[in-house]
Design an enzyme around this catalytic site. Structure first.
Site, PDB file in Angstrom:
ATOM      1  N   PHE A 111      -1.193   2.882 -13.909  1.00  0.00           N
ATOM      2  CA  PHE A 111      -2.095   2.189 -14.831  1.00  0.00           C
ATOM      3  C   PHE A 111      -1.420   1.059 -15.584  1.00  0.00           C
ATOM      4  O   PHE A 111      -2.087   0.154 -16.098  1.00  0.00           O
ATOM      5  CB  PHE A 111      -2.720   3.199 -15.814  1.00  0.00           C
ATOM      6  CG  PHE A 111      -1.885   3.517 -17.023  1.00  0.00           C
ATOM      7  CD1 PHE A 111      -2.159   2.919 -18.250  1.00  0.00           C
ATOM      8  CD2 PHE A 111      -0.845   4.429 -16.964  1.00  0.00           C
ATOM      9  CE1 PHE A 111      -1.412   3.225 -19.378  1.00  0.00           C
ATOM     10  CE2 PHE A 111      -0.098   4.741 -18.077  1.00  0.00           C
ATOM     11  CZ  PHE A 111      -0.376   4.135 -19.292  1.00  0.00           C
ATOM     12  N   LYS A 112      -0.099   1.072 -15.630  1.00  0.00           N
ATOM     13  CA  LYS A 112       0.599  -0.002 -16.349  1.00  0.00           C
ATOM     14  C   LYS A 112       0.297  -1.377 -15.738  1.00  0.00           C
ATOM     15  O   LYS A 112       0.382  -2.402 -16.404  1.00  0.00           O
ATOM     16  CB  LYS A 112       2.109   0.251 -16.343  1.00  0.00           C
ATOM     17  CG  LYS A 112       2.537   1.631 -16.859  1.00  0.00           C
ATOM     18  CD  LYS A 112       2.260   1.827 -18.319  1.00  0.00           C
ATOM     19  CE  LYS A 112       2.516   3.246 -18.783  1.00  0.00           C
ATOM     20  NZ  LYS A 112       3.892   3.610 -18.946  1.00  0.00           N
TER      21      LYS A 112
END
Length: 495
Positions: A111-112
């Protein structure tokens, strides 16, 4: 009217969004927060008809008010492009009674990527807007995913250097291989003998060192941060919660105005804080489930009102959540303290000196939006196995923490509110832990044999991020003690 930002520890000095992005961390050690949280100025119905990029603009324009429309749209379009393996950018998948918001379709399958694909463009634009001549040095500490995503975002970006610190024995083999094989003339990775909190503390100390800042400036460098403390990381994360609600509405899964719950596997608190900000912008979110692993410092905080980092640090199969100092929680503390920088600074000083702080009953009453719980290692593995056997859907160890907490909440409350679970990483990133959870017979296989086996059982193609590192050479091999981090930075920069 420009939306200005101030430090959580000194609200007197106001700066623009671009200045806050450039600095990353305030000079007093505080985190930048907006003077107020703006309300969505486009209806949910309109947002439900938009692409991810269009929703991103409608949300981010409200926070980054000193960016022109052209500047902001350019950053968005360069970020959310073919680096993602789906045009939806963040698709929703229904499984086991919940909607999994897949935030791992970017170039590093975590998700980064959702924020770190855009941060380099926001940062370079901010530098130009503020006539910065120095080369910008990005200095992240990572518990596994931020490091690779930041390096991928900043690799060979003109005018930047990036130096990533990670706990040498505290990330998964795939996470480490991704970092150590990263290309780019301006990328550097250093493993430290210690845990993530040691790495994060070392980075903060370097940010606060006036001597180091002067030496760097003399050589034409200045620090900025790609960690979740940077407001340029937090704002893009708000987008995907707004987008998810719009998609549920578009698909007829929810009626306009109907509340949804959100479950977030949480370590540094940035991802769930973004959902809290989305709620305060007017998105119909009822409850925010803060899901912890066995390092349950946040669960204990929501239960008791006391934040206490003085405890054993446990290495788990969800290493990106193996964190005892949750940096972004400070932004929430500041808010529930009535936006009082003085009260917040006092609590943060207590954390620094004694390792703990306790909030007042009035502050605790303002945490009603949150539900905290945690998953043990055994529960985490059991949930992966159950969802695979029941639904044929394979989730990673972090997403499983969230799914476990969601299941506990349902059983406790009987709540049937539609629920979105933030699926924060691809199972391919934690292949061994995931496959062992499904069946212990896989334990004898090599890392890349497991990758191929996971593809077979899940019917999901092996992501490019994994294919690329099968045979990639290791390009970074530096390891140091945690108290030598500053020396490594000086060596890399030649100062």
């Amino acid at each position: 009217m420009d939306l200005l930002y101030s430090s959580t520890r000194n609200s007197e000095k106001k700066i623009t969004a671009s200045q806050a992005i450039l600095k990353g961390l305030a000079d007093d050690g505080g985190l930048f927060v907006p003077e107020s949280i703006p309300a969505l100025d486009v209806s949910i119905e309109e947002l439900s008809k938009m692409s991810y990029q269009q929703v991103a603009y409608e949300v981010m324009k409200l926070f980054l008010t000193d960016f022109t429309e052209e500047e902001l749209k350019n950053c968005i379009n360069r970020a959310y492009d073919s680096k993602f393996d789906t045009t939806e950018i963040a698709p929703l998948k229904f499984a086991d009674g919940a909607y999994y918001l897949e935030l791992f379709h970017g170039s590093t399958i975590a998700f980064k990527d959702m924020a770190l694909s855009i941060l380099p463009h926001l940062l370079i634009t901010s530098a130009k807007k503020n006539n910065v001549k120095n080369e910008i040095v990005i200095l992240p500490a990572t518990s596994g995913d931020t490091g690779k995503a930041a390096m991928a975002g900043f690799a060979d970006v003109e005018g930047t250097q990036i130096i990533v610190f990670y706990p040498k024995n505290g990330v998964s083999p795939i996470q480490e291989k991704q970092m150590l094989t990263q290309k780019g003339e301006n990328t550097n990775v250093v493993g430290i003998i210690g845990n993530f909190d040691d790495a994060q503390t070392g980075v903060k100390e370097m940010f606060h060192s006036k001597d180091l800042a002067e030496r760097m400036n003399a050589k034409g460098y200045q620090f900025s941060s790609a960690n979740s403390i940077n407001i340029g990381r937090l704002v893009p994360q708000i987008v995907y919660y707004v987008y998810a609600y719009g998609q549920l509405l578009k698909q007829g899964e929810i009626s306009c105005g109907e509340k949804m719950n959100v479950v977030v596997p949480t370590g540094n608190f940035g991802n769930i804080l973004a959902a809290f900000y989305a709620k305060n912008m007017g998105l119909p979110i009822e409850t925010l489930y803060c899901a912890s692993n066995e390092n349950k410092v946040l669960f204990d905080f929501f239960q008791s009102g006391t934040y206490d980092r003085k405890r054993e640090f446990i290495l788990t199969s969800s290493p990106s959540m193996d964190i005892l100092i949750s940096s972004n929680l400070e932004r929430l503390i500041y808010r529930i303290a009535g936006n009082s920088a003085e009260k917040n600074a006092s609590l943060m000083q207590s954390l620094k000196e004694s390792g703990k702080y306790e909030i007042t009953d009035d502050m605790k009453a303002q945490l009603a939006d949150f539900y905290g719980n945690y998953a043990t290692e055994a529960e985490d593995a059991s949930t992966i196995k159950k969802i695979y056997e029941d639904c044929g859907y394979v989730i990673d160890t972090h997403t499983s923490v969230a799914a476990t907490v969601y299941d506990k909440y349902r059983k406790e409350t009987g709540d049937t509110t539609k629920t979105v679970i933030a699926s924060t990483a691809s199972p391919y990133k934690f292949t061994r832990s995931v496959m062992n959870a499904i069946d212990s017979k896989y334990d004898s296989m090599g890392d890349f044999e497991l990758v191929d086996e996971l593809s077979k059982i899940s019917n999901v193609k092996v992501p490019n991020a994994i294919e690329e590192i099968r045979t990639a050479p290791v390009l970074h091999d530096t390891v140091c003690d945690s108290d030598k981090m500053c020396d490594e930075v000086k060596k890399i920069l030649g100062i």
